[in-house]
Design a protein around this motif. Structure first.
Motif, PDB file in Angstrom:
ATOM      1  N   PHE A 168       1.072  -1.291   0.003  1.00  0.00           N
ATOM      2  CA  PHE A 168       0.036  -0.059   0.043  1.00  0.00           C
ATOM      3  C   PHE A 168       0.841   1.146   0.023  1.00  0.00           C
ATOM      4  N   PRO A 169       0.814   2.282  -0.807  1.00  0.00           N
ATOM      5  CA  PRO A 169      -0.606   2.373  -1.431  1.00  0.00           C
ATOM      6  C   PRO A 169      -0.643   2.268  -2.986  1.00  0.00           C
ATOM      7  N   VAL A 170       0.363   1.557  -3.562  1.00  0.00           N
ATOM      8  CA  VAL A 170       0.437   1.128  -4.927  1.00  0.00           C
ATOM      9  C   VAL A 170       0.140  -0.353  -5.162  1.00  0.00           C
ATOM     10  N   GLY A 171      -0.473  -1.072  -4.326  1.00  0.00           N
ATOM     11  CA  GLY A 171      -0.751  -2.461  -4.539  1.00  0.00           C
ATOM     12  C   GLY A 171      -2.117  -2.481  -5.522  1.00  0.00           C
ATOM     13  N   GLY A 172      -1.974  -3.174  -6.552  1.00  0.00           N
ATOM     14  CA  GLY A 172      -3.053  -3.347  -7.431  1.00  0.00           C
ATOM     15  C   GLY A 172      -3.125  -2.138  -8.574  1.00  0.00           C
ATOM     16  N   LEU A 173      -2.157  -1.322  -8.240  1.00  0.00           N
ATOM     17  CA  LEU A 173      -2.378  -0.094  -9.228  1.00  0.00           C
ATOM     18  C   LEU A 173      -1.273  -0.460 -10.517  1.00  0.00           C
TER      19      LEU A 173
ATOM     20  N   SER B 104       7.119   6.032  -2.348  1.00  0.00           N
ATOM     21  CA  SER B 104       8.211   5.937  -1.765  1.00  0.00           C
ATOM     22  C   SER B 104       8.040   7.158  -0.679  1.00  0.00           C
ATOM     23  N   GLU B 105       7.691   8.136  -0.951  1.00  0.00           N
ATOM     24  CA  GLU B 105       7.605   9.632  -0.210  1.00  0.00           C
ATOM     25  C   GLU B 105       6.582   9.080   0.873  1.00  0.00           C
ATOM     26  N   TYR B 106       5.343   8.340   0.540  1.00  0.00           N
ATOM     27  CA  TYR B 106       4.222   7.908   1.269  1.00  0.00           C
ATOM     28  C   TYR B 106       4.733   7.117   2.410  1.00  0.00           C
ATOM     29  N   ARG B 107       5.520   5.992   1.753  1.00  0.00           N
ATOM     30  CA  ARG B 107       6.140   5.205   2.945  1.00  0.00           C
ATOM     31  C   ARG B 107       7.083   5.552   3.940  1.00  0.00           C
ATOM     32  N   ARG B 108       7.957   6.740   3.301  1.00  0.00           N
ATOM     33  CA  ARG B 108       8.860   7.424   4.478  1.00  0.00           C
ATOM     34  C   ARG B 108       8.097   8.222   5.425  1.00  0.00           C
ATOM     35  N   THR B 109       7.010   8.820   4.968  1.00  0.00           N
ATOM     36  CA  THR B 109       6.143   9.648   5.999  1.00  0.00           C
ATOM     37  C   THR B 109       5.500   8.534   7.005  1.00  0.00           C
ATOM     38  N   LEU B 110       4.880   7.408   6.573  1.00  0.00           N
ATOM     39  CA  LEU B 110       4.630   6.362   7.710  1.00  0.00           C
ATOM     40  C   LEU B 110       5.761   5.934   8.400  1.00  0.00           C
TER      41      LEU B 110
END
Length: 254
Positions: free
Chosen positions: A34-39, A55-61
């Motif tokens: 997530f958030p690219v799974g299935g896209l 990658s930015e999303y995952r770094r934020t998490l």
């Protein structure tokens, strides 16, 4: 943080294309988090933009939750198998590969390995009720024996010779085409090109290892000077053309 993450998810959704052949996954494991799974994405450039966003999303998490898994995200391109009408059947591909290996073993004087393969095959064949499965049994026995009876250097020499003798990937113009032929014969699945090589799911296994022998023969048939490496990527196999030879017959999955 919530608004930032939501904005990034919306941007990713806006980049996605239902029929795209590019996707984002971890280079090490093949996982599509997530958030690219299935896209899926229409082209490599769009998928590269998605890598940056994800990658930015995952770094934020990870900043807010250090326990969040880290992924090395890269672009993958789904490679379609050669159409069935143009691909060898699974039995034909298995017989071509194992026949070429037998000829190469004989030429190199590896009589003990030849006998080991035949003994293992006859023993396993007695418990095989479907004749169509016998070719896969022979492929497994051949791959296992190459690993157990030959040294790494002997294995590399034998498979280089086998690649010159095999016919099933003779029409391939590139490594990608050769691997697509292997996929068309149902000897690998979910084939994708990545930034550093290829990734696929094995369809033939020996205990806890993937049988990579057909893929290795196909790669060497097209690019004889390659030094391929086949190793684990999550539950699948990662392939690259240098750093080897490694995993030419089987690749551990554990």
């Amino acid at each position: 943080m919530g608004d930032d993450l939501r904005t990034m998810r919306e941007r990713l959704d806006s980049l996605a294309s239902e029929d795209g052949r590019f996707y984002v996954a971890c280079a090490r494991t093949g996982e599509r988090p997530f958030p690219v799974g299935g896209l899926r994405f229409a082209d490599r450039e769009t998928a590269a933009d998605a890598v940056e966003l994800a990658s930015e999303y995952r770094r934020t998490l990870e900043r807010y939750d250090p326990r969040a898994p880290h992924y090395d995200l890269v672009v993958h391109e789904r490679t379609e198998p050669v159409p069935p009408a143009d691909a060898p059947s699974l039995p034909d591909a298995c017989h071509d590969v194992t026949g070429a290996v037998f000829e190469a073993l004989s030429a190199a004087g590896h009589r003990d390995a030849e006998r080991t393969i035949l003994d293992a095959y006859f023993a396993a064949a007695e418990a095989t009720t479907d004749p169509d499965d016998l070719c896969v049994v022979l492929l497994r026995c051949t791959a296992r024996t190459l690993d157990e009876e030959l040294t790494a250097s002997e294995r590399a020499v034998v498979l280089a010779d086998a690649a010159r003798r095999a016919d099933f990937a003779a029409n391939a113009a590139s490594v990608g085409d050769a691997l697509a032929t292997v996929a068309g014969a149902d000897l690998v699945d979910a084939l994708a090109e990545t930034t550093h090589g290829w990734r696929f799911d094995p369809t033939v296994r020996v205990v806890d290892a993937a049988v990579t022998l057909p893929a290795a023969v196909a790669v060497l048939a097209v690019q004889p000077d390659a030094e391929p490496v086949f190793d684990r990527a999550g539950e699948g196999v990662r392939a690259r053309l240098d750093g080897g030879p490694v995993g030419l017959a089987t690749a551990p999955l554990q």
